[in-house]
Design an enzyme around this catalytic site. Sequence first.
Site, PDB file in Angstrom:
ATOM      1  N   ASN A  30      29.342  34.707  47.468  1.00 16.53           N
ATOM      2  CA  ASN A  30      28.681  34.504  46.169  1.00 16.53           C
ATOM      3  C   ASN A  30      29.632  34.262  45.014  1.00 16.53           C
ATOM      4  O   ASN A  30      29.215  33.784  43.955  1.00 16.53           O
ATOM      5  CB  ASN A  30      27.754  35.685  45.840  1.00 16.53           C
ATOM      6  CG  ASN A  30      28.476  37.020  45.854  1.00 16.53           C
ATOM      7  OD1 ASN A  30      28.903  37.476  46.907  1.00 16.53           O
ATOM      8  ND2 ASN A  30      28.627  37.637  44.705  1.00 16.53           N
TER       9      ASN A  30
ATOM     10  N   ASP B 270      25.427  42.522  54.111  1.00 16.71           N
ATOM     11  CA  ASP B 270      26.344  43.570  53.644  1.00 16.71           C
ATOM     12  C   ASP B 270      27.161  43.953  54.864  1.00 16.71           C
ATOM     13  O   ASP B 270      26.611  44.456  55.857  1.00 16.71           O
ATOM     14  CB  ASP B 270      25.553  44.780  53.125  1.00 16.71           C
ATOM     15  CG  ASP B 270      26.477  45.886  52.612  1.00 16.71           C
ATOM     16  OD1 ASP B 270      27.633  45.973  53.063  1.00 16.71           O
ATOM     17  OD2 ASP B 270      26.023  46.673  51.762  1.00 16.71           O
TER      18      ASP B 270
ATOM     19  N   TYR C 257      44.260  49.303  50.418  1.00 18.25           N
ATOM     20  CA  TYR C 257      44.063  47.853  50.608  1.00 18.25           C
ATOM     21  C   TYR C 257      45.111  47.331  51.591  1.00 18.25           C
ATOM     22  O   TYR C 257      44.805  46.577  52.517  1.00 18.25           O
ATOM     23  CB  TYR C 257      44.176  47.161  49.248  1.00 18.25           C
ATOM     24  CG  TYR C 257      43.955  45.665  49.273  1.00 18.25           C
ATOM     25  CD1 TYR C 257      42.666  45.132  49.295  1.00 18.25           C
ATOM     26  CD2 TYR C 257      45.031  44.777  49.267  1.00 18.25           C
ATOM     27  CE1 TYR C 257      42.464  43.763  49.308  1.00 18.25           C
ATOM     28  CE2 TYR C 257      44.839  43.407  49.279  1.00 18.25           C
ATOM     29  CZ  TYR C 257      43.546  42.902  49.294  1.00 18.25           C
ATOM     30  OH  TYR C 257      43.352  41.545  49.313  1.00 18.25           O
TER      31      TYR C 257
ATOM     32  N   LYS D  72      44.227  45.856  55.338  1.00 23.32           N
ATOM     33  CA  LYS D  72      44.556  44.468  55.711  1.00 23.32           C
ATOM     34  C   LYS D  72      45.537  44.444  56.880  1.00 23.32           C
ATOM     35  O   LYS D  72      45.452  43.584  57.763  1.00 23.32           O
ATOM     36  CB  LYS D  72      45.132  43.707  54.505  1.00 23.32           C
ATOM     37  CG  LYS D  72      44.118  43.429  53.392  1.00 23.32           C
ATOM     38  CD  LYS D  72      43.052  42.414  53.796  1.00 23.32           C
ATOM     39  CE  LYS D  72      42.183  42.003  52.617  1.00 23.32           C
ATOM     40  NZ  LYS D  72      41.063  41.132  52.976  1.00 23.32           N
TER      41      LYS D  72
ATOM     42  N   LYS E 260      43.066  34.144  40.649  1.00 23.76           N
ATOM     43  CA  LYS E 260      42.293  34.657  39.500  1.00 23.76           C
ATOM     44  C   LYS E 260      40.850  34.894  39.942  1.00 23.76           C
ATOM     45  O   LYS E 260      40.040  33.958  39.966  1.00 23.76           O
ATOM     46  CB  LYS E 260      42.272  33.617  38.381  1.00 23.76           C
ATOM     47  CG  LYS E 260      43.574  33.417  37.650  1.00 23.76           C
ATOM     48  CD  LYS E 260      43.370  32.327  36.599  1.00 23.76           C
ATOM     49  CE  LYS E 260      44.670  31.660  36.213  1.00 23.76           C
ATOM     50  NZ  LYS E 260      45.599  32.496  35.498  1.00 23.76           N
TER      51      LYS E 260
HETATM   52  N1  NAP Z   1      42.320  37.385  44.714  1.00 24.22           N
HETATM   53  C1  NAP Z   1      43.488  37.481  45.313  1.00 24.22           C
HETATM   54  O1  NAP Z   1      44.565  37.354  44.692  1.00 24.22           O
HETATM   55  C2  NAP Z   1      43.567  37.755  46.781  1.00 24.22           C
HETATM   56  C3  NAP Z   1      44.836  37.840  47.357  1.00 24.22           C
HETATM   57  C4  NAP Z   1      44.932  38.083  48.725  1.00 24.22           C
HETATM   58  C5  NAP Z   1      43.787  38.214  49.466  1.00 24.22           C
HETATM   59  N2  NAP Z   1      42.557  38.145  48.863  1.00 24.22           N
HETATM   60  C6  NAP Z   1      41.376  38.289  49.714  1.00 24.22           C
HETATM   61  O2  NAP Z   1      40.494  37.219  49.462  1.00 24.22           O
HETATM   62  C7  NAP Z   1      39.146  37.627  49.753  1.00 24.22           C
HETATM   63  C8  NAP Z   1      38.232  37.281  48.599  1.00 24.22           C
HETATM   64  O3  NAP Z   1      38.650  38.007  47.474  1.00 24.22           O
HETATM   65  P1  NAP Z   1      38.351  37.567  45.962  1.00 24.22           P
HETATM   66  O4  NAP Z   1      39.632  37.627  45.263  1.00 24.22           O
HETATM   67  O5  NAP Z   1      37.531  36.326  45.960  1.00 24.22           O
HETATM   68  O6  NAP Z   1      37.495  38.829  45.505  1.00 24.22           O
HETATM   69  P2  NAP Z   1      36.136  38.962  44.672  1.00 24.22           P
HETATM   70  O7  NAP Z   1      35.997  37.890  43.671  1.00 24.22           O
HETATM   71  O8  NAP Z   1      36.123  40.384  44.244  1.00 24.22           O
HETATM   72  O9  NAP Z   1      35.032  38.723  45.785  1.00 24.22           O
HETATM   73  C9  NAP Z   1      34.826  39.649  46.815  1.00 24.22           C
HETATM   74  C10 NAP Z   1      33.572  39.255  47.565  1.00 24.22           C
HETATM   75  O10 NAP Z   1      33.368  40.211  48.610  1.00 24.22           O
HETATM   76  C11 NAP Z   1      32.030  40.669  48.486  1.00 24.22           C
HETATM   77  N3  NAP Z   1      31.844  41.990  49.068  1.00 24.22           N
HETATM   78  C12 NAP Z   1      32.441  43.158  48.737  1.00 24.22           C
HETATM   79  N4  NAP Z   1      31.962  44.155  49.512  1.00 24.22           N
HETATM   80  C13 NAP Z   1      31.042  43.589  50.347  1.00 24.22           C
HETATM   81  C14 NAP Z   1      30.201  44.083  51.363  1.00 24.22           C
HETATM   82  N5  NAP Z   1      30.181  45.379  51.693  1.00 24.22           N
HETATM   83  N6  NAP Z   1      29.403  43.204  52.022  1.00 24.22           N
HETATM   84  C15 NAP Z   1      29.392  41.907  51.704  1.00 24.22           C
HETATM   85  N7  NAP Z   1      30.144  41.387  50.724  1.00 24.22           N
HETATM   86  C16 NAP Z   1      30.964  42.221  50.061  1.00 24.22           C
HETATM   87  C17 NAP Z   1      31.738  40.644  46.991  1.00 24.22           C
HETATM   88  O11 NAP Z   1      30.355  40.739  46.747  1.00 24.22           O
HETATM   89  P3  NAP Z   1      29.766  41.331  45.358  1.00 24.22           P
HETATM   90  O12 NAP Z   1      29.805  40.207  44.366  1.00 24.22           O
HETATM   91  O13 NAP Z   1      28.401  41.760  45.732  1.00 24.22           O
HETATM   92  O14 NAP Z   1      30.667  42.472  44.957  1.00 24.22           O
HETATM   93  C18 NAP Z   1      32.315  39.281  46.669  1.00 24.22           C
HETATM   94  O15 NAP Z   1      31.447  38.264  47.068  1.00 24.22           O
HETATM   95  C19 NAP Z   1      39.236  39.119  50.071  1.00 24.22           C
HETATM   96  O16 NAP Z   1      39.299  39.300  51.455  1.00 24.22           O
HETATM   97  C20 NAP Z   1      40.554  39.518  49.438  1.00 24.22           C
HETATM   98  O17 NAP Z   1      41.100  40.670  50.038  1.00 24.22           O
HETATM   99  C21 NAP Z   1      42.424  37.929  47.527  1.00 24.22           C
END
Ligand code: NAP
Length: 309
Positions: A20, A69, A233, A237, A265
């Site tokens: 989403n 979920d 975290y 991971k 971001k």
């Molecule tokens: N951003 C970075 O710099 C970065 C770096 C390395 C790795 N990552 C990885 O990239 C991936 C995406 O992260 P993002 O940065 O896009 O984070 P984000 O914007 O916080 O998005 C996280 C997503 O996961 C969903 N989520 C959380 N708990 C859930 C659950 N129990 N069931 C289903 N959905 C759930 C959230 O839904 P809601 O909207 O309902 O909360 C949201 O859609 C993650 O695996 C993260 O660890 C991110």
Amino acid sequence: MEGAISSSPSTRVAVVTGGNKGIGLEVCRQLAGNGVTVVLTARDETRGAAAVKKLRELGLSNVIFHQLDITDASSIARLADFVKTRFGRLDILVNNAAFGGVEYARDPAYASVTSDEELRGMDRDQRLEWLWRNSRETYDAAKKGLQTNYYGTKHVIEAFLPLLHASSDGRIVNVSSDFGLLRFFRNEELKQELNDVGNLTEERLDELLDMFLNDFEAGKVDARGWPAAFTAYKVAKAAMNAYSRILAARQPAPRVNCVHPGYIKTDMTAHSGLLTPEEGGRRVVEVALLPEGGVTGAFFEDGEEASFV
Ligand SMILES: NC(=O)c1ccc[n+]([C@@H]2O[C@H](COP(=O)([O-])OP(=O)(O)OC[C@H]3O[C@@H](n4cnc5c(N)ncnc54)[C@H](OP(=O)(O)O)[C@@H]3O)[C@@H](O)[C@H]2O)c1
């Protein structure tokens, strides 16, 4: 929303978790743009439906919504049933959904408004330091981090393995992080055990994660040599990486790879990252769409295979 499209047998079908917003939404957009039928999943029906609407408005009619979920076994089972009935197989599973494992001192959505100004001129390490200063590691957040990022992801994989086997070229892409690399473990034995995937078992991984939570609660994170800062975290991971390697060693198909999207971001980083969700999503999609017969059990960073250590 669920019944809105059909898919020909030759069109690949993908499920994306946490679709989403952030990187997950971009992965859905880019996969759909590449002709893949995408089941965009989100735990919240309203947020998920709004995301699909956004993609449909971009002309991407090959995206459908289904609730998921990843910490809810019945929700996982309902989605697997839906995909089985509708498509009979799954070609691509992108495990993107995750939780940061910390509480933010400020609401991330609020931070998105303020952080640009505060972060101007800061490099990666300074930004991470800023993020750390605005975070608080609590036991509940640490536990939720493991439950979501490791166990939730693992349970989704287990539910979809039969459908991935039904594909001629099934693949799992686990959105991991450079924070999951074993270099952050300060305990040499733990590091070696997590890297020795020939001997590591899922049961031992469970034991190690229980030990981590006990140590966290007892204030022994440093004494045991678990990673410092964003501890849960990093541990979650690293466990997901190890599980991916165990799975890949056990069976040649589906292929299972991990990818670091970059420092992005999004809400998870309180918008402190250096790259856009579009750039992060591209790195994930590149791995999801690797040519047939490629590597399995690998970690990708900056578009290249890299070490898990
Ligand atoms: N951003 C970075 O710099 C970065 C770096 C390395 C790795 N990552 C990885 O990239 C991936 C995406 O992260 P993002 O940065 O896009 O984070 P984000 O914007 O916080 O998005 C996280 C997503 O996961 C969903 N989520 C959380 N708990 C859930 C659950 N129990 N069931 C289903 N959905 C759930 C959230 O839904 P809601 O909207 O309902 O909360 C949201 O859609 C993650 O695996 C993260 O660890 C991110």
